[in-house]
Design an enzyme around this catalytic site. Structure first.
Site, PDB file in Angstrom:
ATOM      1  N   ASP A 142     -12.793  -4.724   3.150  1.00 43.13           N
ATOM      2  CA  ASP A 142     -13.147  -5.176   1.699  1.00 43.13           C
ATOM      3  C   ASP A 142     -13.848  -6.398   1.325  1.00 43.13           C
ATOM      4  OD1 ASP A 142     -11.057  -3.066   2.023  1.00 43.13           O
ATOM      5  OD2 ASP A 142      -9.647  -3.792   0.656  1.00 43.13           O
ATOM      6  N   GLU A 155      -0.466  -6.701   9.590  1.00 41.98           N
ATOM      7  CA  GLU A 155      -1.614  -6.197   9.244  1.00 41.98           C
ATOM      8  C   GLU A 155      -2.857  -6.576   9.818  1.00 41.98           C
ATOM      9  OE1 GLU A 155      -2.333  -6.409   4.970  1.00 41.98           O
ATOM     10  OE2 GLU A 155      -4.050  -5.161   4.928  1.00 41.98           O
ATOM     11  N   TYR A 176       0.862  -1.146  -0.162  1.00 42.87           N
ATOM     12  CA  TYR A 176       0.028  -0.003  -0.013  1.00 42.87           C
ATOM     13  C   TYR A 176       0.743   1.490   0.075  1.00 42.87           C
ATOM     14  CZ  TYR A 176      -3.491  -3.470   1.471  1.00 42.87           C
ATOM     15  OH  TYR A 176      -4.355  -4.290   1.499  1.00 42.87           O
TER      16      TYR A 176
HETATM   17  C1  GLC Z   1      -7.139  -2.667   2.695  1.00 44.94           C
HETATM   18  C2  GLC Z   1      -8.060  -2.545   3.875  1.00 44.94           C
HETATM   19  C3  GLC Z   1      -8.465  -1.196   4.156  1.00 44.94           C
HETATM   20  C4  GLC Z   1      -7.022  -0.313   4.504  1.00 44.94           C
HETATM   21  C5  GLC Z   1      -5.957  -0.472   3.310  1.00 44.94           C
HETATM   22  C6  GLC Z   1      -4.964   0.080   3.544  1.00 44.94           C
HETATM   23  O1  GLC Z   1      -7.736  -2.137   1.737  1.00 44.94           O
HETATM   24  O2  GLC Z   1      -9.328  -3.514   3.873  1.00 44.94           O
HETATM   25  O3  GLC Z   1      -9.204  -1.143   5.467  1.00 44.94           O
HETATM   26  O4  GLC Z   1      -7.425   0.831   4.446  1.00 44.94           O
HETATM   27  O5  GLC Z   1      -5.979  -1.732   3.218  1.00 44.94           O
HETATM   28  O6  GLC Z   1      -4.448  -0.466   4.921  1.00 44.94           O
END
Ligand code: GLC
Length: 431
Positions: free
Chosen positions: A163, A393, A33
């Site tokens: 998600d 996570e 991310y």
């Molecule tokens: C995933 C999670 C979401 C979060 C993102 C970044 O998409 O489901 O809740 O904000 O990751 O951590």
């Protein structure tokens, strides 16, 4: 665990935030991310607040700089390019500067800003933010609750922040994926596919992105015929609480007009929320508002009713009994999904694993509703999970195994802000 162990973990948590810090915003984790995520940032600010309040404010100020004219605050802000993530700014096609996604995420920010203000007493910074937060909440009330039912809709599972929760399976099954075409997922290049959403889910996610993009992310056009229009119990609880916190903060800052507006919206949400109650399941559940169909299961979002506000005894009692029963079926509280349900999957993302941020919100709500012992149990389990597995996570509620990304910002933040008994004492001294 002795004091030295806690202090060592405090240090590790601080260094994870520093590692993921991009200057004015923090990535959830490197690789998987690589941008700014909405509710991650708000929750991460709470972690910074334990050792650097200026940096905490900045995290939320940066997020609010990406707010749209309409008031919407996007779920991802692409402050810089990164080819390692899909769908990137091109796929969203929002034509915004900075580039952003076209959807939002749970509005936990106002609750955090109230906490930052109570801690730092910084009136100027709080006063600037509450106008933007008010505009965002008003956007929810208009764009996502056009009929004024007191329930806001999400138009994409990603807006829930949870998600691939089973709550979305049925409403998603009506989404037409025939136009999706081929695309290359990036998440499964970072993480094992069995921990991530399925291919079918991903096709539907992409179909919904395409639907919004084809309508230029116009709120009215989307509300008119969005294939996915669901009142997520989690986001509705979080918004209710945020409206209440915004009203209290505005009152303290002497902005009575804003306080009144937030209060009125909170009242409407409080009434609407009762529409999510299921007699059959003895809890609050998500509602597909297109089909007027309630989810056939509880999720961890159901316990966020405690975080939202006061739960009346005739609902609180059966809910607490059920929560205890969930806890008795796992080693570590609180699974994101009903552990007795056939769809429970202890390691697949939001279909079973424990998330520190959800645990914090639920524990906060339990304490606010006078269930202190249970709140402490949730904190203790979160402590065991993080100290056993590391700052993952999320965690398996049966084995404590960490899942998803490692060195994860919001897990580190929850450690610092809530789990650790020593974190405030090890914080870097502010000048
Ligand atoms: C995933 C999670 C979401 C979060 C993102 C970044 O998409 O489901 O809740 O904000 O990751 O951590």
């Amino acid at each position: 665990m002795n004091n030295q162990d806690y202090i060592e973990l405090d240090r590790q948590a601080q260094s994870i935030l520093t590692l993921n810090d991009q200057g004015n915003y923090t990535v959830p984790t490197k690789g998987l991310y690589p941008f700014q995520w909405n509710w991650d940032s708000a929750l991460v600010a709470l972690g910074y607040a334990s050792f650097d309040t200026d940096r905490a404010w900045r995290e939320i100020e940066t997020l609010m700089r990406a707010q749209w004219e309409s008031g919407m605050v996007p779920h991802i802000v692409f402050w810089q390019d990164d080819e390692g993530y899909f769908p990137g700014s091109k796929e969203w096609g929002t034509h915004h500067s900075p580039p952003t996604s076209g959807i939002t995420q749970p509005p936990v920010a106002a609750t955090i800003v109230r906490k930052l203000y109570e801690r730092s007493g910084d009136k100027d910074r709080a006063a600037k933010l509450i106008d933007a937060l008010d505009k965002w909440h008003q956007w929810f009330a208009t764009a996502r609750d056009p009929e004024q039912r007191g329930l806001v809709a999400i138009i994409h599972p990603w807006e829930s922040g949870r998600d691939n929760l089973p709550d979305w399976d049925k409403p998603l099954s009506f989404v037409d994926t025939s136009e999706v075409g081929t695309y290359q997922r990036r998440d499964t290049q970072h993480i094992d596919a069995d921990q991530r959403p399925s291919e079918t889910d991903y096709d539907r996610y992409m179909a919904l992105v395409r639907f919004g993009r084809d309508r230029n992310w116009d709120d009215k056009a989307i509300a008119a015929d969005s294939p996915f229009w669901v009142a997520d119990v989690g986001i509705n609880a979080i918004l209710r609480r945020a409206e209440y916190d915004l009203a209290c903060l505005a009152e303290t800052l002497g902005n009575t007009q804003l306080a009144t507006r937030a209060h009125q919206r909170a009242k409407r949400l409080e009434k609407g929320f009762e529409g999510l109650w299921s007699d059959e399941l003895n809890g609050y559940v998500s509602l597909d508002m297109h089909r007027n169909e309630k989810a056939q299961n509880l999720s961890a979002g159901s316990w966020l009713a405690f975080y939202a506000g006061h739960v009346l005894p005739d609902h609180a009692e059966p809910m607490i009994a059920l929560l205890n029963s969930w806890i008795s079926q796992v080693e570590f509280a609180i699974p994101s999904f009903d552990p007795s349900h056939e769809l429970f999957d202890s390691i697949r993302y939001w279909r079973g694993p424990v998330w520190a941020i959800i645990n914090w919100m639920i524990a906060d709500g339990l304490a606010q509703n006078d269930h202190d012992a249970l709140a402490e149990r949730v904190r203790r389990d979160t402590e065991t999970l993080i100290s056993t597995a590391g700052f993952y996570e999320y965690f398996c509620p049966l084995t404590a195994k960490g899942g998803g990304g490692d060195s994860f910002s919001w897990t580190a933040a929850m450690w610092l802000a809530w789990v650790s008994p020593t974190s405030e004492k090890t914080g870097i001294q502010e000048s």
